[in-house]
Design a protein around this motif. Sequence first.
Motif, PDB file in Angstrom:
ATOM      1  N   LEU A  80       0.841  -1.202   0.000  1.00  0.00           N
ATOM      2  CA  LEU A  80       0.000   0.000   0.000  1.00  0.00           C
ATOM      3  C   LEU A  80       0.874   1.249   0.000  1.00  0.00           C
ATOM      4  N   GLY A  81       1.991   1.196   0.725  1.00  0.00           N
ATOM      5  CA  GLY A  81       2.916   2.322   0.752  1.00  0.00           C
ATOM      6  C   GLY A  81       3.577   2.560  -0.592  1.00  0.00           C
ATOM      7  N   ARG A  82       3.893   1.479  -1.302  1.00  0.00           N
ATOM      8  CA  ARG A  82       4.488   1.625  -2.640  1.00  0.00           C
ATOM      9  C   ARG A  82       3.575   2.425  -3.559  1.00  0.00           C
ATOM     10  N   GLY A  83       2.276   2.149  -3.470  1.00  0.00           N
ATOM     11  CA  GLY A  83       1.335   2.834  -4.339  1.00  0.00           C
ATOM     12  C   GLY A  83       0.737   4.085  -3.723  1.00  0.00           C
ATOM     13  N   LEU A  84       1.159   4.433  -2.508  1.00  0.00           N
ATOM     14  CA  LEU A  84       0.574   5.551  -1.754  1.00  0.00           C
ATOM     15  C   LEU A  84      -0.948   5.411  -1.694  1.00  0.00           C
ATOM     16  N   ALA A  85      -1.422   4.169  -1.600  1.00  0.00           N
ATOM     17  CA  ALA A  85      -2.866   3.921  -1.540  1.00  0.00           C
ATOM     18  C   ALA A  85      -3.416   4.438  -0.211  1.00  0.00           C
ATOM     19  N   LEU A 246       2.912   1.660  10.530  1.00  0.00           N
ATOM     20  CA  LEU A 246       3.172   2.858   9.724  1.00  0.00           C
ATOM     21  C   LEU A 246       4.583   2.816   9.140  1.00  0.00           C
ATOM     22  N   ALA A 247       5.536   2.300   9.909  1.00  0.00           N
ATOM     23  CA  ALA A 247       6.909   2.187   9.406  1.00  0.00           C
ATOM     24  C   ALA A 247       6.965   1.265   8.188  1.00  0.00           C
ATOM     25  N   ALA A 248       6.159   0.203   8.185  1.00  0.00           N
ATOM     26  CA  ALA A 248       6.118  -0.685   7.019  1.00  0.00           C
ATOM     27  C   ALA A 248       5.579   0.053   5.798  1.00  0.00           C
ATOM     28  N   GLU A 249       4.540   0.848   6.002  1.00  0.00           N
ATOM     29  CA  GLU A 249       3.992   1.634   4.887  1.00  0.00           C
ATOM     30  C   GLU A 249       5.042   2.626   4.373  1.00  0.00           C
ATOM     31  N   MET A 250       5.780   3.246   5.293  1.00  0.00           N
ATOM     32  CA  MET A 250       6.831   4.193   4.888  1.00  0.00           C
ATOM     33  C   MET A 250       7.933   3.489   4.098  1.00  0.00           C
ATOM     34  N   LEU A 251       8.259   2.262   4.498  1.00  0.00           N
ATOM     35  CA  LEU A 251       9.260   1.491   3.762  1.00  0.00           C
ATOM     36  C   LEU A 251       8.809   1.297   2.310  1.00  0.00           C
ATOM     37  N   GLY A 252       7.541   0.965   2.113  1.00  0.00           N
ATOM     38  CA  GLY A 252       7.037   0.811   0.746  1.00  0.00           C
ATOM     39  C   GLY A 252       7.154   2.092  -0.049  1.00  0.00           C
ATOM     40  N   GLY A 253       6.851   3.221   0.584  1.00  0.00           N
ATOM     41  CA  GLY A 253       6.954   4.506  -0.113  1.00  0.00           C
ATOM     42  C   GLY A 253       8.372   4.827  -0.525  1.00  0.00           C
ATOM     43  N   MET A 254       9.332   4.552   0.368  1.00  0.00           N
ATOM     44  CA  MET A 254      10.729   4.881   0.018  1.00  0.00           C
ATOM     45  C   MET A 254      11.253   3.932  -1.053  1.00  0.00           C
ATOM     46  N   LEU A 255      10.798   2.672  -1.076  1.00  0.00           N
ATOM     47  CA  LEU A 255      11.217   1.745  -2.124  1.00  0.00           C
ATOM     48  C   LEU A 255      10.702   2.194  -3.490  1.00  0.00           C
ATOM     49  N   ALA A 256       9.443   2.643  -3.529  1.00  0.00           N
ATOM     50  CA  ALA A 256       8.882   3.120  -4.799  1.00  0.00           C
ATOM     51  C   ALA A 256       9.604   4.373  -5.280  1.00  0.00           C
ATOM     52  N   ALA A 257       9.928   5.276  -4.366  1.00  0.00           N
ATOM     53  CA  ALA A 257      10.655   6.493  -4.748  1.00  0.00           C
ATOM     54  C   ALA A 257      12.055   6.154  -5.250  1.00  0.00           C
ATOM     55  N   LEU A 258      12.707   5.186  -4.603  1.00  0.00           N
ATOM     56  CA  LEU A 258      14.040   4.765  -5.051  1.00  0.00           C
ATOM     57  C   LEU A 258      13.967   4.166  -6.455  1.00  0.00           C
ATOM     58  N   GLU A 259      12.985   3.288  -6.688  1.00  0.00           N
ATOM     59  CA  GLU A 259      12.864   2.661  -8.015  1.00  0.00           C
ATOM     60  C   GLU A 259      12.563   3.706  -9.083  1.00  0.00           C
ATOM     61  N   MET A 260      11.732   4.674  -8.765  1.00  0.00           N
ATOM     62  CA  MET A 260      11.435   5.751  -9.707  1.00  0.00           C
ATOM     63  C   MET A 260      12.714   6.517 -10.060  1.00  0.00           C
ATOM     64  N   THR A 261      13.543   6.761  -9.053  1.00  0.00           N
ATOM     65  CA  THR A 261      14.782   7.508  -9.275  1.00  0.00           C
ATOM     66  C   THR A 261      15.779   6.709 -10.100  1.00  0.00           C
ATOM     67  N   LEU A 354       7.253  12.932  -1.526  1.00  0.00           N
ATOM     68  CA  LEU A 354       7.809  13.900  -0.576  1.00  0.00           C
ATOM     69  C   LEU A 354       6.739  14.352   0.423  1.00  0.00           C
ATOM     70  N   LYS A 355       5.522  14.609  -0.069  1.00  0.00           N
ATOM     71  CA  LYS A 355       4.446  15.051   0.824  1.00  0.00           C
ATOM     72  C   LYS A 355       4.082  13.954   1.829  1.00  0.00           C
ATOM     73  N   ARG A 356       3.994  12.724   1.345  1.00  0.00           N
ATOM     74  CA  ARG A 356       3.664  11.627   2.261  1.00  0.00           C
ATOM     75  C   ARG A 356       4.796  11.399   3.274  1.00  0.00           C
ATOM     76  N   ALA A 357       6.039  11.532   2.806  1.00  0.00           N
ATOM     77  CA  ALA A 357       7.175  11.367   3.711  1.00  0.00           C
ATOM     78  C   ALA A 357       7.146  12.409   4.827  1.00  0.00           C
ATOM     79  N   ARG A 358       6.856  13.652   4.473  1.00  0.00           N
ATOM     80  CA  ARG A 358       6.824  14.715   5.480  1.00  0.00           C
ATOM     81  C   ARG A 358       5.728  14.476   6.520  1.00  0.00           C
ATOM     82  N   VAL A 359       4.560  14.023   6.060  1.00  0.00           N
ATOM     83  CA  VAL A 359       3.448  13.799   7.000  1.00  0.00           C
ATOM     84  C   VAL A 359       3.721  12.584   7.888  1.00  0.00           C
ATOM     85  N   THR A 360       4.145  11.489   7.288  1.00  0.00           N
ATOM     86  CA  THR A 360       4.358  10.280   8.090  1.00  0.00           C
ATOM     87  C   THR A 360       5.531  10.439   9.063  1.00  0.00           C
ATOM     88  N   ALA A 361       6.506  11.273   8.701  1.00  0.00           N
ATOM     89  CA  ALA A 361       7.637  11.493   9.606  1.00  0.00           C
ATOM     90  C   ALA A 361       7.175  12.096  10.934  1.00  0.00           C
TER      91      ALA A 361
END
Length: 380
Positions: A80-85, A246-261, A354-361
């Motif tokens: 879910l974090g990968r897709g920011l669902a 929540l940390a698991a969801e954040m991990l998915g988000g950072m993996l998706a951002a890394l793959e995009m980069t 970036l927006k999701r990272a700032r809020v979840t942090a």
Amino acid sequence: MDLALTEEHSLLQKTAREFVTKNASLRRLRTLRDTRDPLGYSRELWKQMAELGWPGIVFPAEYGGAALGHTHIMVVLEELGRGLAPEPLLSNVLLAGSAILLAGSPAQREALLSPMIAGDLLLAFAHQETGPRYNPRYVETRATGTAGGWTLRGRKAPVIDGCGADRIVVSARIAGEPADPDGLALFVVDTHAPGVELESQYRIDSRNSAILHLADVSVPADALLGSPADAGTILQTILDRATIGLAAEMLGGMLAALEMTLDYLRTRKQFGVPIGSFQALKHRAALMYIETELARSAVTAAHQAIDDGRDDIARLASLAKARCSDAFVLIANETIQMHGGIGMTDEHDAGFFLKRARVTALTLGDAPFHRDRFAARAGY
């Protein structure tokens, strides 16, 4: 600690990734944001997730759950974090659901958990208030005993996925002063009861969030969850489980951002070569990868600690959240930077991470809070 997924975990991960890719694209998230959708997610899609059994992963079979454990829901939250669902797995399962499972009577569990797991009842959890940040025992909301039950008065903010919720689990003080360690209790409040108002908030990540106003709300005696003597301990357990999820969801988000980069570094060319061939960008990409692996270790250890019933869950929760808060913000910042000018535009998807990272942090405790908590529990 075993970092490898079992065959069962891998099958669940494959199913979740395919479902999120097909049904919960970033284009859909953009539409929900641009139309100011009042719920911020799709209730129909949430029902489909319920049919897949995701809300029941950690709950006993007698309430319709699968009792698979927290390492299984970790896999789903990462996808879910990968897709920011934005669907409300965290709020329904790990916050409100945990409260009912840990503190509720058999009748309360049957009445609330079964329909929640089926996707027919939306739950939220209202605990945070203005005041000392992240102190779980600081509660100003008051509950006063009456002849037939309780009267609640106070204000809670933010309430994750509060808009559209059918019931909200509310923490309130039945004795003592706001910062006292004891005197707390948990109640289930019907959001349609007189005196209940949910004020929608607009956040930078466009997620569902509300301010809960309780103006002398009357609830029956059976709205009380468990014994007030245990409320403080249960409250901390709920917050630790949600923090780890929540940390698991954040991990998915950072993996998706890394793959995009990485994909951009491989395809964007300057001076006739991919920009990923430049040494300086390789070093930055390597740091992003290292941060994801360190975060994965911390997230996996914390989830395994819950399933094993260990006594260091609180310390590992803080370790995972501090690590993920720092790493997600770093990786999201680097995603924007390495995409150059296009990464700063609203038309590009990099900004969503970036927006999701700032809020979840900042959600459920920021990195300095959890580093301090980890140090205190480790005896530093």
